[in-house]
Write an enzyme that holds these catalytic residues in place. Structure first.
Site, PDB file in Angstrom:
ATOM      1  N   SER A 133      55.037 -15.434 -17.778  1.00  0.00           N
ATOM      2  CA  SER A 133      55.077 -16.046 -16.453  1.00  0.00           C
ATOM      3  C   SER A 133      56.307 -16.929 -16.333  1.00  0.00           C
ATOM      4  CB  SER A 133      53.822 -16.902 -16.283  1.00  0.00           C
ATOM      5  OG  SER A 133      53.962 -17.774 -15.191  1.00  0.00           O
ATOM      6  N   TYR A 157      47.810 -23.825 -19.519  1.00  0.00           N
ATOM      7  CA  TYR A 157      48.033 -22.403 -19.204  1.00  0.00           C
ATOM      8  C   TYR A 157      49.461 -22.008 -19.583  1.00  0.00           C
ATOM      9  CZ  TYR A 157      49.300 -18.345 -16.380  1.00  0.00           C
ATOM     10  OH  TYR A 157      49.800 -17.133 -15.969  1.00  0.00           O
ATOM     11  N   LYS A 161      51.128 -19.394 -22.646  1.00  0.00           N
ATOM     12  CA  LYS A 161      52.112 -18.301 -22.501  1.00  0.00           C
ATOM     13  C   LYS A 161      53.282 -18.518 -23.446  1.00  0.00           C
ATOM     14  CE  LYS A 161      50.110 -15.923 -19.218  1.00  0.00           C
ATOM     15  NZ  LYS A 161      49.495 -14.639 -19.535  1.00  0.00           N
TER      16      LYS A 161
HETATM   17  P1  NAD Z   1      43.200 -11.462 -13.192  1.00  0.00           P
HETATM   18  O1  NAD Z   1      42.322 -12.613 -13.549  1.00  0.00           O
HETATM   19  O2  NAD Z   1      42.986 -10.789 -11.890  1.00  0.00           O
HETATM   20  O3  NAD Z   1      43.132 -10.364 -14.354  1.00  0.00           O
HETATM   21  C1  NAD Z   1      42.886 -10.699 -15.698  1.00  0.00           C
HETATM   22  C2  NAD Z   1      41.799  -9.766 -16.213  1.00  0.00           C
HETATM   23  O4  NAD Z   1      41.554 -10.075 -17.585  1.00  0.00           O
HETATM   24  C3  NAD Z   1      40.458  -9.920 -15.481  1.00  0.00           C
HETATM   25  O5  NAD Z   1      40.009  -8.642 -15.066  1.00  0.00           O
HETATM   26  C4  NAD Z   1      39.522 -10.535 -16.535  1.00  0.00           C
HETATM   27  O6  NAD Z   1      38.192 -10.107 -16.358  1.00  0.00           O
HETATM   28  C5  NAD Z   1      40.144 -10.031 -17.811  1.00  0.00           C
HETATM   29  N1  NAD Z   1      39.878 -10.867 -18.991  1.00  0.00           N
HETATM   30  C6  NAD Z   1      40.037 -12.207 -19.118  1.00  0.00           C
HETATM   31  N2  NAD Z   1      39.701 -12.591 -20.360  1.00  0.00           N
HETATM   32  C7  NAD Z   1      39.319 -11.475 -21.031  1.00  0.00           C
HETATM   33  C8  NAD Z   1      38.857 -11.236 -22.338  1.00  0.00           C
HETATM   34  N3  NAD Z   1      38.698 -12.225 -23.225  1.00  0.00           N
HETATM   35  N4  NAD Z   1      38.572  -9.968 -22.707  1.00  0.00           N
HETATM   36  C9  NAD Z   1      38.711  -8.955 -21.814  1.00  0.00           C
HETATM   37  N5  NAD Z   1      39.138  -9.111 -20.556  1.00  0.00           N
HETATM   38  C10 NAD Z   1      39.436 -10.375 -20.167  1.00  0.00           C
HETATM   39  O7  NAD Z   1      44.713 -11.992 -13.307  1.00  0.00           O
HETATM   40  P2  NAD Z   1      46.084 -11.298 -12.865  1.00  0.00           P
HETATM   41  O8  NAD Z   1      46.617 -12.056 -11.712  1.00  0.00           O
HETATM   42  O9  NAD Z   1      45.909  -9.830 -12.759  1.00  0.00           O
HETATM   43  O10 NAD Z   1      46.979 -11.669 -14.104  1.00  0.00           O
HETATM   44  C11 NAD Z   1      47.136 -10.804 -15.205  1.00  0.00           C
HETATM   45  C12 NAD Z   1      48.024 -11.474 -16.243  1.00  0.00           C
HETATM   46  O11 NAD Z   1      49.258 -11.825 -15.634  1.00  0.00           O
HETATM   47  C13 NAD Z   1      47.436 -12.766 -16.806  1.00  0.00           C
HETATM   48  O12 NAD Z   1      47.739 -12.821 -18.187  1.00  0.00           O
HETATM   49  C14 NAD Z   1      48.181 -13.839 -16.064  1.00  0.00           C
HETATM   50  O13 NAD Z   1      48.298 -15.032 -16.811  1.00  0.00           O
HETATM   51  C15 NAD Z   1      49.539 -13.198 -15.867  1.00  0.00           C
HETATM   52  N6  NAD Z   1      50.261 -13.778 -14.712  1.00  0.00           N
HETATM   53  C16 NAD Z   1      49.681 -13.779 -13.479  1.00  0.00           C
HETATM   54  C17 NAD Z   1      50.354 -14.375 -12.404  1.00  0.00           C
HETATM   55  C18 NAD Z   1      49.719 -14.415 -11.034  1.00  0.00           C
HETATM   56  O14 NAD Z   1      50.168 -15.230 -10.216  1.00  0.00           O
HETATM   57  N7  NAD Z   1      48.729 -13.577 -10.711  1.00  0.00           N
HETATM   58  C19 NAD Z   1      51.613 -14.928 -12.589  1.00  0.00           C
HETATM   59  C20 NAD Z   1      52.199 -14.882 -13.850  1.00  0.00           C
HETATM   60  C21 NAD Z   1      51.502 -14.298 -14.932  1.00  0.00           C
HETATM   61  N1  UFG Z   2      51.015 -24.102  -1.746  1.00  0.00           N
HETATM   62  C1  UFG Z   2      50.630 -24.775  -0.606  1.00  0.00           C
HETATM   63  N2  UFG Z   2      49.307 -24.729  -0.251  1.00  0.00           N
HETATM   64  C2  UFG Z   2      48.369 -24.053  -0.981  1.00  0.00           C
HETATM   65  C3  UFG Z   2      48.784 -23.368  -2.157  1.00  0.00           C
HETATM   66  C4  UFG Z   2      50.117 -23.418  -2.512  1.00  0.00           C
HETATM   67  O1  UFG Z   2      51.443 -25.399   0.073  1.00  0.00           O
HETATM   68  O2  UFG Z   2      47.178 -24.074  -0.622  1.00  0.00           O
HETATM   69  C5  UFG Z   2      52.443 -24.110  -2.116  1.00  0.00           C
HETATM   70  C6  UFG Z   2      52.731 -24.716  -3.478  1.00  0.00           C
HETATM   71  O3  UFG Z   2      52.876 -26.119  -3.366  1.00  0.00           O
HETATM   72  C7  UFG Z   2      54.019 -23.990  -3.865  1.00  0.00           C
HETATM   73  C8  UFG Z   2      53.848 -22.601  -3.240  1.00  0.00           C
HETATM   74  O4  UFG Z   2      52.884 -22.765  -2.207  1.00  0.00           O
HETATM   75  O5  UFG Z   2      55.130 -24.602  -3.275  1.00  0.00           O
HETATM   76  C9  UFG Z   2      53.357 -21.535  -4.219  1.00  0.00           C
HETATM   77  O6  UFG Z   2      52.177 -22.007  -4.856  1.00  0.00           O
HETATM   78  P1  UFG Z   2      51.239 -21.026  -5.699  1.00  0.00           P
HETATM   79  O7  UFG Z   2      50.078 -21.835  -6.166  1.00  0.00           O
HETATM   80  O8  UFG Z   2      50.956 -19.783  -4.934  1.00  0.00           O
HETATM   81  O9  UFG Z   2      52.165 -20.580  -6.922  1.00  0.00           O
HETATM   82  P2  UFG Z   2      52.891 -21.444  -8.042  1.00  0.00           P
HETATM   83  O10 UFG Z   2      54.342 -21.170  -7.931  1.00  0.00           O
HETATM   84  O11 UFG Z   2      52.455 -22.840  -8.024  1.00  0.00           O
HETATM   85  O12 UFG Z   2      52.291 -20.802  -9.373  1.00  0.00           O
HETATM   86  C10 UFG Z   2      52.252 -19.387  -9.590  1.00  0.00           C
HETATM   87  C11 UFG Z   2      51.050 -19.038 -10.451  1.00  0.00           C
HETATM   88  C12 UFG Z   2      51.226 -19.581 -11.833  1.00  0.00           C
HETATM   89  C13 UFG Z   2      52.529 -19.116 -12.400  1.00  0.00           C
HETATM   90  C14 UFG Z   2      53.659 -19.462 -11.477  1.00  0.00           C
HETATM   91  C15 UFG Z   2      54.918 -18.837 -12.003  1.00  0.00           C
HETATM   92  O13 UFG Z   2      49.858 -19.565  -9.890  1.00  0.00           O
HETATM   93  O14 UFG Z   2      50.201 -19.088 -12.653  1.00  0.00           O
HETATM   94  O15 UFG Z   2      53.414 -18.955 -10.169  1.00  0.00           O
HETATM   95  O16 UFG Z   2      55.998 -19.169 -11.241  1.00  0.00           O
HETATM   96  F1  UFG Z   2      52.717 -19.708 -13.576  1.00  0.00           F
END
Ligand code: NAD
Ligand code: UFG
Length: 346
Positions: A133, A157, A161
């Site tokens: 991330s 979190y 990572k």
């Molecule tokens: P998500 O929660 O939708 O998907 C994660 C999946 O992993 C879920 O289906 C959950 O049931 C499963 N899971 C969790 N723990 C488990 C375990 N112990 N065993 C088996 N399955 C398990 O999240 P996502 O948004 O699809 O994110 C996927 C990956 O990408 C994560 O590692 C997250 O940290 C990373 N990531 C997500 C974002 C974002 O904004 N969505 C940003 C950066 C990185």
């Molecule tokens: N924001 C609002 N109102 C809300 C939610 C968010 O104004 O209700 C703003 C935040 O302050 C920020 C922007 O929208 O300026 C984006 O916020 P998000 O929560 O959507 O995303 P972040 O950038 O804070 O974080 C996301 C993921 C993290 C990841 C990161 C990587 O949630 O897990 O991107 O850049 F680590």
């Protein structure tokens, strides 16, 4: 040669979109998921989109002997490790959950992969794509962010990572046979254009786009815009929003590179462009035809002013670049939310 790819966390938001992209690229995906943050109804949707039964192993990635048995059963040539917890605020309140599930889950998977490689039952060199991330850049000194920027963490979190990235580096040093692609995602949003799958937060959304879609559909009265005094053009936070379909394509490109014999790599998956919160609100109103009322609120603890990628390395190494516009991200998020106001809970 097997074309099977194991997707830990494959029933989740990014995993489900990646499953479709892998299927379309000719791979045979298998999901490993405990459904702790996803809903089994996604499986039937995936079958409708791909026209194929979805192969699923229901269980916990922390259970190393079971993961090993799954690897022996399916013989994947590559693994994408999505499984983990991802809520920043929850990680501050409950750090051990994050260290246990995220770091423990990665250790467990890597040990299982090492075991099947060591006894010769794996079909190929251990090949892993890891969901990292942009959070590993902490509060970046400048933007756009290149992969060689210093890393830091501001919450458990992000810390998890960072530790997993370091673990993968140590593993490759000890055992160069490993092929590892670390993908640092920026802000994934949007949904599959069918409107059948999308992001389905179990609770009040923490992230901007799912909150905006819930306001537009009438589930929440207004959006809190966290901070309007940042040093950005309109004072609101700037992020690199990337369509989840582009992100999914990035995983296919990463696997193709690793399976084609490339060196291990760490790359940003972003568009290279930042958008402010107010720009997202305006784009969403235009794409949905719905108003998104908002109110300015204080800055959210831990937020940075600007975070967007330099995406040149992914293009150079993988031939991948993001293609979808902010308008498409909003239109696809809206199609999913308006067609499924209660997500997979129907
Ligand atoms: P998500 O929660 O939708 O998907 C994660 C999946 O992993 C879920 O289906 C959950 O049931 C499963 N899971 C969790 N723990 C488990 C375990 N112990 N065993 C088996 N399955 C398990 O999240 P996502 O948004 O699809 O994110 C996927 C990956 O990408 C994560 O590692 C997250 O940290 C990373 N990531 C997500 C974002 C974002 O904004 N969505 C940003 C950066 C990185
Ligand atoms: N924001 C609002 N109102 C809300 C939610 C968010 O104004 O209700 C703003 C935040 O302050 C920020 C922007 O929208 O300026 C984006 O916020 P998000 O929560 O959507 O995303 P972040 O950038 O804070 O974080 C996301 C993921 C993290 C990841 C990161 C990587 O949630 O897990 O991107 O850049 F680590």
């Amino acid at each position: 040669m097997s074309t099977t790819i194991l997707l830990t966390g494959g029933a989740g938001y990014i995993g489900s979109h990646t499953l479709i992209a892998l299927h379309e690229a000719g791979y045979q995906p298998v999901i490993l998921d405990n459904f702790s943050n996803s809903h089994p109804a996604v499986l039937e949707r995936l079958e409708r989109i791909t026209g194929q039964p979805v192969r699923v192993e229901r269980g916990d990635v922390l259970e190393t002997p079971w993961v090993e048995a799954v690897l022996r059963r399916h013989q994947p040539v590559g693994v994408v490790h999505f499984a983990g917890d991802k809520a920043v605020g929850e990680s501050v309140a409950n750090p051990l959950k994050y260290f246990h599930n995220n770091i423990g889950g990665a250790v467990s998977l890597l040990r299982a992969m090492a075991a099947v490689h060591a006894d010769g039952t794996a079909p190929a060199a251990p090949t892993l794509v890891f969901s990292s991330s942009a959070t590993v850049y902490g509060d970046p000194a400048s933007v756009p962010i290149t992969e060689d920027f210093p890393r830091s963490h501001t919450n458990p979190y992000g810390h998890s990572k960072l530790v997993i990235e370091d673990m993968l580096t140590a593993l490759r040093t000890a055992s160069p046979v490993w092929r590892v692609g670390v993908l640092r995602y920026f802000n994934p949003v949007g949904a599959h254009p069918s409107g059948l799958i999308g992001e389905d937060p179990a609770d009040i959304p923490n992230n901007l786009m799912p909150y905006v879609t819930q306001v537009a559909v009438g589930q929440r009265p207004y959006l809190n815009v966290y901070g309007n005094d940042y040093p950005t053009p309109d004072g609101t936070g700037v992020r690199d929003y990337i369509h989840v379909q582009d992100l999914a394509a990035g995983h296919v490109a990463a696997l193709q590179a690793l399976l084609g014999g490339s060196e291990s790599f760490t790359v940003n998956l972003g568009t290279g462009h930042g958008h402010s919160v107010l720009e997202v609100v305006k784009a969403f109103e235009a794409a949905s035809g719905r108003p998104v009322p908002y109110a300015f609120a204080p800055r959210r603890a831990g937020d940075v002013a600007q975070c967007y990628a330099d995406a040149a390395l992914a293009k150079r190494l993988l031939g991948w670049e993001a293609r979808h516009t902010l308008h498409e991200m909003c239109a696809d998020a809206w199609r999913w939310q308006s067609g499924n106001p209660n997500g997979y809970r129907g």
